[in-house]
Each structure stands twice: as structure tokens, then as C-alpha cells.
Design an enzyme around this catalytic site. Sequence first.
Site, PDB file in Angstrom:
ATOM      1  N   GLY A  36     -38.753  11.243  40.448  1.00 26.91           N
ATOM      2  CA  GLY A  36     -37.979  10.921  39.046  1.00 26.91           C
ATOM      3  C   GLY A  36     -39.130  10.594  37.949  1.00 26.91           C
ATOM      4  O   GLY A  36     -39.292  11.546  36.940  1.00 26.91           O
ATOM      5  N   HIS A  37     -40.062   9.849  38.345  1.00 26.06           N
ATOM      6  CA  HIS A  37     -41.370   9.547  37.438  1.00 26.06           C
ATOM      7  C   HIS A  37     -42.041  10.619  37.355  1.00 26.06           C
ATOM      8  O   HIS A  37     -42.584  11.098  36.383  1.00 26.06           O
ATOM      9  CB  HIS A  37     -42.089   8.243  37.945  1.00 26.06           C
ATOM     10  CG  HIS A  37     -41.207   7.041  37.965  1.00 26.06           C
ATOM     11  ND1 HIS A  37     -41.196   6.191  39.269  1.00 26.06           N
ATOM     12  CD2 HIS A  37     -40.862   6.142  37.102  1.00 26.06           C
ATOM     13  CE1 HIS A  37     -40.425   5.143  39.162  1.00 26.06           C
ATOM     14  NE2 HIS A  37     -40.308   5.096  37.874  1.00 26.06           N
ATOM     15  N   GLN A  61     -37.978  -7.749  29.610  1.00 23.57           N
ATOM     16  CA  GLN A  61     -36.776  -7.101  29.820  1.00 23.57           C
ATOM     17  C   GLN A  61     -35.986  -7.478  31.006  1.00 23.57           C
ATOM     18  O   GLN A  61     -34.838  -7.035  31.230  1.00 23.57           O
ATOM     19  CB  GLN A  61     -37.095  -5.565  29.955  1.00 23.57           C
ATOM     20  CG  GLN A  61     -37.656  -5.126  30.967  1.00 23.57           C
ATOM     21  CD  GLN A  61     -38.211  -3.504  30.950  1.00 23.57           C
ATOM     22  OE1 GLN A  61     -39.167  -3.174  30.001  1.00 23.57           O
ATOM     23  NE2 GLN A  61     -37.252  -2.686  31.624  1.00 23.57           N
ATOM     24  N   LYS A 149     -31.720   9.075  33.229  1.00 22.33           N
ATOM     25  CA  LYS A 149     -31.338   8.278  34.047  1.00 22.33           C
ATOM     26  C   LYS A 149     -31.037   6.948  33.441  1.00 22.33           C
ATOM     27  O   LYS A 149     -29.728   6.324  33.614  1.00 22.33           O
ATOM     28  CB  LYS A 149     -32.197   8.114  35.231  1.00 22.33           C
ATOM     29  CG  LYS A 149     -31.099   7.414  36.350  1.00 22.33           C
ATOM     30  CD  LYS A 149     -32.168   6.475  37.053  1.00 22.33           C
ATOM     31  CE  LYS A 149     -31.367   5.362  37.755  1.00 22.33           C
ATOM     32  NZ  LYS A 149     -31.936   3.938  37.491  1.00 22.33           N
TER      33      LYS A 149
HETATM   34  P1  AMP Z   1     -38.769   2.782  35.225  1.00 21.20           P
HETATM   35  O1  AMP Z   1     -40.058   2.692  36.121  1.00 21.20           O
HETATM   36  O2  AMP Z   1     -37.856   2.561  36.139  1.00 21.20           O
HETATM   37  O3  AMP Z   1     -38.808   1.838  34.013  1.00 21.20           O
HETATM   38  O4  AMP Z   1     -38.739   4.246  34.635  1.00 21.20           O
HETATM   39  C1  AMP Z   1     -39.634   4.803  34.007  1.00 21.20           C
HETATM   40  C2  AMP Z   1     -39.285   6.070  33.344  1.00 21.20           C
HETATM   41  O5  AMP Z   1     -38.829   7.007  34.285  1.00 21.20           O
HETATM   42  C3  AMP Z   1     -38.112   5.930  32.578  1.00 21.20           C
HETATM   43  O6  AMP Z   1     -38.080   6.546  31.378  1.00 21.20           O
HETATM   44  C4  AMP Z   1     -36.863   6.290  33.368  1.00 21.20           C
HETATM   45  O7  AMP Z   1     -35.588   6.584  32.694  1.00 21.20           O
HETATM   46  C5  AMP Z   1     -37.799   7.280  34.242  1.00 21.20           C
HETATM   47  N1  AMP Z   1     -36.841   7.497  35.543  1.00 21.20           N
HETATM   48  C6  AMP Z   1     -36.511   6.466  36.393  1.00 21.20           C
HETATM   49  N2  AMP Z   1     -35.783   7.154  37.315  1.00 21.20           N
HETATM   50  C7  AMP Z   1     -35.702   8.453  36.930  1.00 21.20           C
HETATM   51  C8  AMP Z   1     -34.980   9.681  37.825  1.00 21.20           C
HETATM   52  N3  AMP Z   1     -34.248   9.522  38.898  1.00 21.20           N
HETATM   53  N4  AMP Z   1     -34.941  10.780  37.120  1.00 21.20           N
HETATM   54  C9  AMP Z   1     -35.659  10.866  35.817  1.00 21.20           C
HETATM   55  N5  AMP Z   1     -36.286   9.932  35.326  1.00 21.20           N
HETATM   56  C10 AMP Z   1     -36.349   8.630  35.756  1.00 21.20           C
END
Ligand code: AMP
Length: 289
Positions: A36-37, A61, A149
Site C-alpha cells: 500500500g505504501h 496521534q 484507506k
Molecule cells: P501509515 O504508515 O499507516 O501512516 O500510512 C502511510 C500512508 O500510506 C497513509 O497515507 C495511508 O493512508 C497510506 N496507506 C496505508 N495503507 C494503505 C493501503 N492499503 N493502500 C493505500 N494506501 C495505504
Amino acid sequence: MEIIGSMSAMQRFSKALRLSGKTIGFVPTMGALHEGHLSIVRESVKANDITIVSIFVNPAQFSEGEDFNRYPRDYDNDIKKLGGLLADAVFIPTVDSVYPDGYKTYVEVRGLSDKLCGQFRLGHFSGVATVVLKLFNAVMPVRAYFGLKDYQQCVVLKKMSADLNLDIEIVLCPTVREPDGLAMSSRNAYLSAEERLDAALIYKALKEAELAVKDGSLKVRAIAPRLRETLSGVKSITEIQYASAYDPDTLDEITGGARVLIAAAVKMGGTRLIDNIMVDLQAAEGVVC
Ligand code: AMP
């Protein structure tokens, strides 16, 4: 690939690039990077001269009792993955560099932060908005990339960006899923084998509601009870925090409209999972409100 560890070093690096006319794309993350990232990083690499990815598990957060201490951290692997994608720099600031002693300033996006996840994670979106604004000031991007997401996060940050006249394009990227539909998340690593199997049923429930609304067999106002019925039948789900149809702009619960966000947050034991689907009802036939 550069590895940068403080706000001041990041600012120096970015200032020189901006002065030389380069466009900077920025992908903020908390690390434990998954596909996803990485899909977001690829979008940035395509559209900008330089891509900078931050990895920062932001204490501001996380509420009391949440998973700040046990949140997965895997910096070496993350750096390897980013190097392979041709990212130009990884920004891994220390907590002290972001929030030095005596830190006092927080950003509030009123009216959006207290809905959906905000009801269950007090102060979460203030922590997100604050850190993202600080990271923007260090990285100085032309474009910043976020995943749908975390839909409410996208709405909150777009509003912050507009209200504070930030000259940064906020780019929203589609949710990347496991083959069984579960939205990829660093927190999926917490799930037991049984919970992991059941977790796929969250997306399945949202998708079923979407299809039923589109074919006219489910009214928008009946989405909430349908989702609650389906999700409460999933053995591993111990709490349904919210599950309904929402206005994609205001995040208020709705009973009709051209675009409907179907979203849910559930807990499986100590693990909190969220997911959402955007439904365009104008394009669908047979819709009854
Ligand atoms: P996080 O590390 O969870 O803070 O996520 C960092 C970025 O990646 C944020 O903009 C999330 O929305 C995005 N993100 C996390 N999981 C996914 C996913 N499965 N698909 C697309 N973007 C994602």
C-alpha cells in the site's frame, strides 16, 4: 538514497533542491512498509523530480492505551524497499527533533476531526494534522501523497491544506488490498491466524452493501443495520465502532445522495481495523433512498 535524521537537516536538503528548481513529492508514513505504501511512493516517483518518504511513528496521534510502543518498526527493511523504488531520500526524524522540550503548538481541523475515528481516538487527528504540517515545513513538497484507506485523514488534511493556504497539491491514492480483499495495513501483523481470515469479511461486508445499494435491493438508510448485522456475525470482531453510510465531504451519516462513503471501524481483540468504499450512485441504476 539519502537518509536524513532531523528537521533542520531535512529543511537544508529540501531548500537546496527547491532553489535548483526541482519538484519534490512527499510520502509521509509510519513505516513497516507494505505494498500500500509502496504503490504511493511509485506514484510520487512518476510525477516528481525528487521523492522523499518520511518514517515517523508520531506519538501525538496515539491516545492513551493505544499501540504506540508496540507499533511495528522495521527501518532496515523499509530503507531497502525504498531504495529499490528509486526514492531519493528517507526522512526518519527522532521524536526530540519533531517535538523538542517545551513544544506547544497543535493544529485542530474542527468539525471533521471529531467524527468517525475521531470519536474513538481522542486527539488523533490533531496529532496527524500537526505532524503533517511540521513535516511539510521540513520537506517543502510540491505534492504530498496519502492513501484513501485512511479516508478521514485525507479529508482532514485536504481541509487543513486549503484553510491554511498551503501551496501543496494533496494527491489521494487508491487502497491496495490483499488477494482476499483485506486492506493492507501495518497493523494486520497483530492479527492471529483466525482473526486474519475473519478480517477479510470486513471488506466483503462493505462490498456486499455497495452492490446491494447499486442494484436497488438495499436502501442507503438500510446500509448501517445491514453492516451491523453482517459484522456482528464475524466471530473475531469484538466491537463495531462505526459502520454506516456517510457524506464523503462532511463525514455526517446520510440516508441518500449522489456519492456515499460506506465505512467501518471494528476491533478484533486489541487490534483496530478500518476500511471504506466510495460509491457513486449517480452512475448506478435502480437506487432507492
Ligand atoms: P501509515 O504508515 O499507516 O501512516 O500510512 C502511510 C500512508 O500510506 C497513509 O497515507 C495511508 O493512508 C497510506 N496507506 C496505508 N495503507 C494503505 C493501503 N492499503 N493502500 C493505500 N494506501 C495505504
